[in-house]
Write a protein that holds these residues in place. Sequence first.
Motif, short mmCIF file in Angstrom:
data_model
loop_
_atom_site.label_atom_id
_atom_site.label_comp_id
_atom_site.label_asym_id
_atom_site.label_seq_id
_atom_site.Cartn_x
_atom_site.Cartn_y
_atom_site.Cartn_z
N GLY A 47 -8.99 -9.15 -2.17
CA GLY A 47 -9.29 -8.00 -1.35
C GLY A 47 -10.17 -7.01 -2.10
O GLY A 47 -10.09 -6.89 -3.31
N THR A 66 -5.91 -1.64 -7.15
CA THR A 66 -5.37 -1.36 -5.81
C THR A 66 -3.89 -1.01 -5.85
O THR A 66 -3.45 -0.05 -5.20
N TYR A 93 0.81 -1.20 0.00
CA TYR A 93 0.00 0.00 0.00
C TYR A 93 0.86 1.27 0.00
O TYR A 93 0.34 2.37 -0.18
N LYS A 120 -7.10 -3.20 5.24
CA LYS A 120 -7.95 -2.08 4.82
C LYS A 120 -9.40 -2.25 5.28
O LYS A 120 -10.17 -1.29 5.29
N CYS A 121 -9.77 -3.48 5.66
CA CYS A 121 -11.14 -3.72 6.11
C CYS A 121 -11.43 -2.95 7.40
O CYS A 121 -12.59 -2.65 7.71
N SER A 162 -19.62 2.05 4.72
CA SER A 162 -18.90 2.72 3.64
C SER A 162 -19.82 3.73 2.95
O SER A 162 -20.97 3.42 2.62
N GLY A 168 -12.49 1.66 3.54
CA GLY A 168 -11.38 0.84 3.07
C GLY A 168 -11.84 -0.45 2.44
O GLY A 168 -11.06 -1.18 1.84
N CYS A 169 -13.14 -0.75 2.59
CA CYS A 169 -13.72 -1.98 2.05
C CYS A 169 -15.23 -1.80 2.03
O CYS A 169 -15.75 -0.77 2.44
N GLU A 204 -10.25 -3.68 -1.55
CA GLU A 204 -9.78 -2.33 -1.27
C GLU A 204 -10.13 -1.33 -2.37
O GLU A 204 -10.35 -0.15 -2.10
N SER A 205 -10.18 -1.81 -3.61
CA SER A 205 -10.42 -0.89 -4.73
C SER A 205 -11.90 -0.62 -4.99
O SER A 205 -12.25 0.29 -5.76
N THR A 229 -8.45 -7.90 4.57
CA THR A 229 -7.13 -7.27 4.56
C THR A 229 -7.11 -6.20 5.65
O THR A 229 -8.13 -5.92 6.28
N ASP A 233 -10.44 0.08 7.97
CA ASP A 233 -10.48 1.53 7.70
C ASP A 233 -11.87 1.95 7.22
O ASP A 233 -12.57 1.19 6.54
#
Length: 427
Positions: free
Chosen positions: A300, A277, A246, A329-330, A345, A335-336, A302-303, A327, A332
């Motif tokens: 993942g 990502t 990252y 990022k989950c 989100s 982030g997911c 993330e994107s 990941t 954040d």
Amino acid sequence: MTSKKMDIGPKDIISNLPEALICHILSFLPIEDSALTSVLSKRWRYLFAFTPYLVFDDSMFLRPCGHGVVPDYVTSWVLNVLERGVLDLDLHVTVYGVRLPSKVFVSKSLVSLRIESGNVRGIDVDDVFLPKLKYLYINTIMLGKADDCFEKLTAGCHVLEELVLNNVYSNIWNRSVSSKTLKRLTLWCIDYDKNPDSVSFDTPNLVYLKYSDYVARKYPKVNFRSLVDATIDLAMTSDQDAHASYEALVGNAKDFLMGICNVQILYLSANTLGVLTFCCESIPVFNNLIHLTIETRNVGWESLPPLLKNCPNLETLVFQGLRHRYTIKCGDVDGCLCKYSGEISSCLSLSPVKVLKILRFDEYGIENQIELIKLFLETMPCLEQLTIYYDTPIDDALIQVSSHLKNFAREASPNCEIQVIHDDVLS
């Protein structure tokens, strides 16, 4: 009173037909069967040779005691039909030792050309002159002797409308497709886990794109001005995948993505989610996108939040599977798509999506999948229709999932119609 004598004898109705019609009928028969008609009479002797379609199949010769077809004969046959002005040429070459000549790409008459091999067969791309060709299909072939084989192919086809290059091997690491007439393009590359140096597309009238490749080092030109429907499978090499982090990008696919951002219907593979990502600093805005399909395959997510945020007019969202890999990022916010962070989100709470489809819903991790679907129902404000394609042979399991989600939706999303149906309806 005279009586007419009835003619009850056999009539050869077919022989009374015009020769052009007879030849057309014979074209639907295997060549060995149509050739047998040459013994019927003098009139039939050469008719089979004037059929508009000739199919040569050497499989009948491939017996334990046979020797098959001599490779040189195949080459001479191909050149012969090209010289005679053939319109449609379909070559499926599996004869051992056959190397098709470069002259297969030189014809004033060809409208459709299809070349396929059971193994990799080499064709040198010396000169390409196919001024009437509208359809070109090449599958599992090694192309050589050109700085850029793809560019040379399209430059020599002045009215080409559809180009399919499937598993086309080349020692050249520059790919360039340039055509003002091309409307449909399939480019499926497999190049030994290596990033191409440069990939360019100058196809302003292209409507449909299906593209699979490793991320290129650069994209000098990406012109898809008329693109409507695209299937994208961009992948990182094993080396890029090993160094993905990252903190720093391991590639740059942004220029390519900018080139397709006006698309209306888009399919993204699981590989492409990883590219978004780790090989894209920022995801462009897809203002025209109304239908998005995402293959997950335990990767993942993330994107996905930045991607969905940049699809302001998206109407239909399709998940091909709900395999979600956790990941860091989950945890954040944004982030997911999962609720692991404890917050929803914003790409879901602001989503314009009206139709949500879940394909390949199965027993693997079913509780996690149901929790994700509940999250979608709970947070996507415009959702009107949810359809789940459940891969199960058990009707009771399907009914149970359907009842559970409908009960949940009565409060969470009362305006959403829910259907849970068998996955085999897609087959």
